[in-house]
Design an enzyme around this catalytic site. Sequence first.
Site, short mmCIF file in Angstrom:
data_model
loop_
_atom_site.label_atom_id
_atom_site.label_comp_id
_atom_site.label_asym_id
_atom_site.label_seq_id
_atom_site.Cartn_x
_atom_site.Cartn_y
_atom_site.Cartn_z
N ARG A 1 -21.37 -0.84 -14.25
CA ARG A 1 -22.82 -1.04 -14.33
C ARG A 1 -23.53 -0.57 -13.06
O ARG A 1 -24.47 -1.23 -12.58
CB ARG A 1 -23.17 -2.52 -14.58
CG ARG A 1 -22.55 -3.12 -15.82
CD ARG A 1 -22.97 -4.59 -15.92
NE ARG A 1 -22.13 -5.36 -16.80
CZ ARG A 1 -22.43 -5.68 -18.04
NH1 ARG A 1 -23.55 -5.26 -18.58
NH2 ARG A 1 -21.63 -6.43 -18.77
N LYS B 1 -27.41 -8.99 -26.68
CA LYS B 1 -26.80 -7.83 -26.04
C LYS B 1 -27.06 -7.88 -24.54
O LYS B 1 -28.04 -8.46 -24.08
CB LYS B 1 -27.40 -6.53 -26.62
CG LYS B 1 -27.05 -6.30 -28.09
CD LYS B 1 -25.57 -5.97 -28.25
CE LYS B 1 -25.20 -5.75 -29.70
NZ LYS B 1 -25.18 -6.96 -30.51
N ASP B 2 -26.14 -7.25 -23.80
CA ASP B 2 -26.22 -7.25 -22.34
C ASP B 2 -27.59 -6.77 -21.86
O ASP B 2 -28.14 -5.81 -22.37
CB ASP B 2 -25.15 -6.33 -21.75
CG ASP B 2 -23.75 -6.80 -22.10
OD1 ASP B 2 -23.12 -7.43 -21.24
OD2 ASP B 2 -23.31 -6.55 -23.23
N ARG B 3 -28.08 -7.45 -20.82
CA ARG B 3 -29.35 -7.02 -20.23
C ARG B 3 -29.14 -5.79 -19.35
O ARG B 3 -29.93 -4.84 -19.41
CB ARG B 3 -29.94 -8.16 -19.41
CG ARG B 3 -31.23 -7.76 -18.70
CD ARG B 3 -31.85 -8.92 -17.96
NE ARG B 3 -33.09 -8.51 -17.33
CZ ARG B 3 -33.89 -9.32 -16.65
NH1 ARG B 3 -33.56 -10.59 -16.52
NH2 ARG B 3 -35.00 -8.87 -16.10
#
EC number: 5.4.99.27
Length: 338
Positions: free
Chosen positions: A20, A78-80
């Site tokens: 990320r 869902k992932d930020r």
Amino acid sequence: MSDSELPFAYGTPPLAARLRSTPEDFVVEEILGYDADGNGEHALLWVEKRGANTDWVARELAKFASVPPLAVGYAGLKDRHAVTRQTFSVQLAGKPDLDWSVFPHAEVKVLAATRHGRKLKRGALRGNRFVLVLREVQGERERAEQVLAAIAARGVPNYFGEQRFGREGGNLAQARAMFAGRRVDRDKRGFLLSAARSQIFNSVLAERVERGVWDAPLDGEIWSLAGSRSWFGPEPYNDTLAQRLASGDIHPSGPLWGQGEPPATGEAGLLEREVAAAHADLAEGIAAARMDQERRPLRLLPKDLRWRWLADDALELSFELPAGAYATVVVREVAATS
């Protein structure tokens, strides 16, 4: 037990890397499992978001459509810190189709809109596709590829990811406080109960990884059917079960704790009861909340796992996971990430 304390199936990860670095290095695409029917009072929206929270997007869609927040549905959070593509439904009873292209947030794009007859419900998805890029990679490249090949063939332990437990495991502390009598909001109660069940499951799975039987049967095993929440057993292990296990049709399972006795017997049941006794405050709190005993597969088989080196220090991984599984538990077997 934190993520760093959970045992690995393939030994110490051969790589260290950053995950990320940007949202574009963590791309998630939802697989709904069905198409819009083309009619009805709901708009089914295919939405791409970058660095945005799912709940926030749902509220903004409701605001844009001038409908209450409850009129918006989605299948999963869902992932930020990612680029994600997922489906939302917006109930437009008596309203014409809207021009979603002018949705006023640069980090959110409505890519497609079709009509549908029903609200999208939580959990109503088949799975997710991931494309992840590890940056600043260091370590044993050849061994990493061996581990990836092993994962493609054998899978990984199906742990709940760290995000299930909140920042620094805070959801567990809050769950214990709730079980001790602290009042919490109804909406939060479900998250805390899930965190408590996940802790017991992860601890059972960790013990089986230590014993080398996370993807192999124990006496008294309960079997999970791939692609469903169904389970069966215990029954004597035979050639038919062995073939189904090898093909990925069934998996050994662990407990999502609830009231009453877990269905596993023999060695499997003994292990589960011993772990629950070590987390008695959580197990008793879950049972008091009248949750039923359920099961979750111990083994996670990524579908279409592929990898390629974008540079000497950049590794791209792509794979598909069933609903409820965590991409980070695949990555952790290959790389310690920051």
